[in-house]
Write an enzyme that holds these catalytic residues in place. Structure first.
Site, PDB file in Angstrom:
ATOM      1  N   GLY A 239       4.355  12.605-131.980  1.00 40.38           N
ATOM      2  CA  GLY A 239       5.591  12.386-131.254  1.00 40.38           C
ATOM      3  C   GLY A 239       6.776  13.249-131.622  1.00 40.38           C
ATOM      4  O   GLY A 239       7.781  13.231-130.896  1.00 40.38           O
ATOM      5  N   GLU A 281      -0.745  12.025-136.099  1.00 45.12           N
ATOM      6  CA  GLU A 281      -1.427  12.561-134.905  1.00 45.12           C
ATOM      7  C   GLU A 281      -0.515  13.496-134.118  1.00 45.12           C
ATOM      8  O   GLU A 281      -0.236  13.268-132.941  1.00 45.12           O
ATOM      9  CB  GLU A 281      -1.844  11.403-133.981  1.00 45.12           C
ATOM     10  CG  GLU A 281      -2.723  10.352-134.608  1.00 45.12           C
ATOM     11  CD  GLU A 281      -2.900   9.109-133.716  1.00 45.12           C
ATOM     12  OE1 GLU A 281      -2.175   8.966-132.696  1.00 45.12           O
ATOM     13  OE2 GLU A 281      -3.745   8.270-134.040  1.00 45.12           O
ATOM     14  N   GLY A 283       0.784  16.521-131.861  1.00 41.65           N
ATOM     15  CA  GLY A 283       0.245  17.439-130.866  1.00 41.65           C
ATOM     16  C   GLY A 283       1.269  18.524-130.559  1.00 41.65           C
ATOM     17  O   GLY A 283       1.198  19.654-131.036  1.00 41.65           O
ATOM     18  N   ARG A 284       2.286  18.127-129.796  1.00 38.39           N
ATOM     19  CA  ARG A 284       3.303  19.080-129.330  1.00 38.39           C
ATOM     20  C   ARG A 284       3.931  19.896-130.476  1.00 38.39           C
ATOM     21  O   ARG A 284       4.125  21.099-130.343  1.00 38.39           O
ATOM     22  CB  ARG A 284       4.407  18.293-128.618  1.00 38.39           C
ATOM     23  CG  ARG A 284       5.407  19.149-127.864  1.00 38.39           C
ATOM     24  CD  ARG A 284       6.596  18.286-127.377  1.00 38.39           C
ATOM     25  NE  ARG A 284       6.172  17.096-126.692  1.00 38.39           N
ATOM     26  CZ  ARG A 284       5.986  16.992-125.377  1.00 38.39           C
ATOM     27  NH1 ARG A 284       6.248  18.022-124.601  1.00 38.39           N
ATOM     28  NH2 ARG A 284       5.586  15.865-124.844  1.00 38.39           N
ATOM     29  N   CYS A 350       2.037  24.956-102.127  1.00 35.76           N
ATOM     30  CA  CYS A 350       2.698  24.357-100.974  1.00 35.76           C
ATOM     31  C   CYS A 350       3.193  22.945-101.284  1.00 35.76           C
ATOM     32  O   CYS A 350       2.664  21.951-100.782  1.00 35.76           O
ATOM     33  CB  CYS A 350       1.730  24.326 -99.795  1.00 35.76           C
ATOM     34  SG  CYS A 350       1.117  25.975 -99.459  1.00 35.76           S
ATOM     35  N   GLU A 351       4.200  22.853-102.135  1.00 36.34           N
ATOM     36  CA  GLU A 351       4.852  21.595-102.513  1.00 36.34           C
ATOM     37  C   GLU A 351       6.281  21.951-102.904  1.00 36.34           C
ATOM     38  O   GLU A 351       6.479  22.919-103.651  1.00 36.34           O
ATOM     39  CB  GLU A 351       4.209  20.992-103.781  1.00 36.34           C
ATOM     40  CG  GLU A 351       2.770  20.578-103.683  1.00 36.34           C
ATOM     41  CD  GLU A 351       2.565  19.233-103.027  1.00 36.34           C
ATOM     42  OE1 GLU A 351       3.537  18.459-102.912  1.00 36.34           O
ATOM     43  OE2 GLU A 351       1.423  18.972-102.612  1.00 36.34           O
TER      44      GLU A 351
HETATM   45  C1  LIG Z   1      -0.424  12.216-126.967  1.00 40.35           C
HETATM   46  C2  LIG Z   1      -0.683  11.459-128.214  1.00 40.35           C
HETATM   47  C3  LIG Z   1      -0.320  11.988-129.454  1.00 40.35           C
HETATM   48  C4  LIG Z   1       0.430  13.288-129.600  1.00 40.35           C
HETATM   49  O1  LIG Z   1       1.758  13.215-129.190  1.00 40.35           O
HETATM   50  P1  LIG Z   1       2.730  14.463-129.388  1.00 40.35           P
HETATM   51  O2  LIG Z   1       4.013  14.012-128.819  1.00 40.35           O
HETATM   52  O3  LIG Z   1       2.145  15.613-128.666  1.00 40.35           O
HETATM   53  O4  LIG Z   1       2.821  14.726-130.868  1.00 40.35           O
HETATM   54  C5  LIG Z   1      -0.654  11.267-130.584  1.00 40.35           C
HETATM   55  N1  LIG Z   1      -1.320  10.081-130.502  1.00 40.35           N
HETATM   56  C6  LIG Z   1      -1.676   9.540-129.326  1.00 40.35           C
HETATM   57  C7  LIG Z   1      -2.397   8.250-129.297  1.00 40.35           C
HETATM   58  C8  LIG Z   1      -1.379  10.214-128.143  1.00 40.35           C
HETATM   59  O5  LIG Z   1      -1.720   9.668-126.971  1.00 40.35           O
END
Ligand SMILES: *Cc1c(COP(=O)(O)O)cnc(C)c1O
Length: 424
Positions: A239, A281, A283-284, A350-351
């Site tokens: 997050g 966890e 990601g971004r 086309c949107e």
């Molecule tokens: C999408 C997600 C993440 C990653 O979130 P980011 O904002 O990209 O760090 C982690 N855990 C779960 C369960 C997710 O669905």
């Protein structure tokens, strides 16, 4: 530090000119910086050094095998949301035993697959899922390691589509039901309770909501332990946000420092200093600013109210603006002198929702290259084939070397699986 910078007026990814990449591989193309990716991962790994902690990269942000392999080589685990993602981890040489499986809709087949590869933990999001997992594990002659995703009901102060820890969201088990759900879990013969997790949202700039969620999990763990339900790991989800415009997200090292300080104080006070494993966890914050989307201007179309800069990338390549009205930075690859003109940067789909950026001052001509910045996360993984557009190529840059890590899709490949019924 950004690894996308101008050299003699030409934007480069590390030491490679983006104009060269466009001429070699065409456009639109996602371009990733290996240095940037590894530095972002290191900001987590370094803060976890010497601790029982695991960084599970949330691969839905970007699941290219080359990226997964790099992160796996640095010790990353993975947070999965489908069986397909598990197969990607394996194809990239990652370790299934370092994988967490999240998501509200796991199928029986996905459960069987994950059990057969002995993943680290199922992050279970509901009681029906818990019962199904118990059944499937029983049939497979296994005990499924389980963490319940609890919904701590804290407001992450982010876009409603990426807030996931509120009562009104579909994710997780309500905080007030969590204890009962754990009691049920411990009574199921093929379930082994190992952890607790939450993931409250995405693109969080401040870590206060995450620390609030941590406090709630800590309370719950203490209650559970007093009932004789031991918890071996605590998973705070992902997050942490990134800079798209002028946002200033909390530094990852500072956030993890505060998490560990709280956890250490708690373990010291209540558990005789006995440590607990901690998972993240992200990601971004690992891949978001490690990538750009390189695109070429097809037309400049002046209008009465707006000028349009029509590029060869579109909403099918980068969904974030259409889906969340996300603001993404745009830069010209070749710096020109002259007066800025205001444009909406749009694609050919086309949107009316097919826009990438609005009201941007640019000094550009037809045929010039642009990049959409901070496009490494939720870019290629959300791409579609709408309008029978093949998905973009992907290129990984390492210093002066660049590798095509995914070919551009051909139109033929897009209808190769289709079949015509026999003619009557
Ligand atoms: C999408 C997600 C993440 C990653 O979130 P980011 O904002 O990209 O760090 C982690 N855990 C779960 C369960 C997710 O669905």
């Amino acid at each position: 530090m950004s690894h996308f910078s101008y050299r003699n007026g030409e934007l480069h990814a590390e030491s490679v000119s983006l104009a060269d990449i466009a001429s070699r591989f065409g456009t639109p193309t996602y371009v990733y910086s290996q240095q940037s990716l590894l530095e972002n991962f290191a900001s987590y790994a370094d803060a976890c050094a010497g601790r029982d902690a695991l960084v599970c990269y949330a691969m839905k942000a970007n699941s290219n095998l080359a990226i997964l392999r790099l992160l796996a080589s640095r010790g990353a685990g993975f947070d999965l949301v489908s069986g397909g993602e598990l197969l990607r981890v394996i194809a990239a040489g990652g370790d299934p035993r370092k994988c967490l499986f999240s998501g509200v809709g796991k199928t029986r087949d996905e459960m069987r697959l994950a059990l057969s590869h002995d993943i680290l933990c199922f992050n279970v999001e509901s009681i029906p899922e818990l019962r199904r997992l118990n059944e499937v594990a029983g049939e497979a002659g296994k005990r499924a390691p389980v963490s319940l995703r609890v919904n701590p009901n804290v407001d992450p102060k982010t876009h409603p589509y990426i807030a996931t820890g509120l009562k009104a969201n579909k994710f997780g088990v309500a905080f007030t039901d969590a204890l009962d759900a754990y009691r049920l879990a411990t009574s199921l013969p093929n379930i082994e309770v190992v952890g607790i997790d939450c993931h409250i949202g995405s693109q969080l700039l401040d870590d206060a909501p995450l620390l609030e969620a941590l406090d709630k999990l800590i309370d719950l763990i203490d209650t559970m332990e007093s009932e004789g339900i031991p918890i071996h790991h605590l998973d705070l989800g992902g997050g942490i946000g990134i800079t798209y415009d002028d946002e200033q997200p909390v530094a990852v090292g500072d956030y993890l420092g505060r998490v560990f300080a709280r956890i250490d104080a708690w373990r010291q006070q209540k558990h005789g200093g006995r440590p607990i494993k901690v998972c993240f966890e992200p990601g971004r914050s690992i891949v978001g600013n490690a990538g750009v989307l390189l695109t070429r201007i097809e037309y400049l179309k002046p209008g009465e109210e707006k000028n349009f800069c029509i590029v060869d990338a579109a909403m099918n390549d980068m969904m974030r603006p259409a889906m969340y009205e996300a603001w993404m930075g745009v830069q010209a690859v070749t710096q020109r002198s002259g007066d800025e003109v205001q444009y909406d940067v749009v694609g050919p789909v086309c949107e009316s929702g097919d826009w990438l950026a609005r009201d941007r001052g640019l000094v550009v001509a037809e045929g010039d290259l642009l990049v959409i910045n901070s496009a490494g996360a939720y870019g290629m993984t959300m791409a579609s084939n709408y309008n029978t557009r093949g998905r973009a190529a992907e290129v990984l840059v390492d210093g002066s070397r660049c590798t095509l890590v995914r070919q551009r899709e051909t139109p033929e490949s897009l209808f190769a699986l289709e079949q015509l019924p026999a003619q009557s």
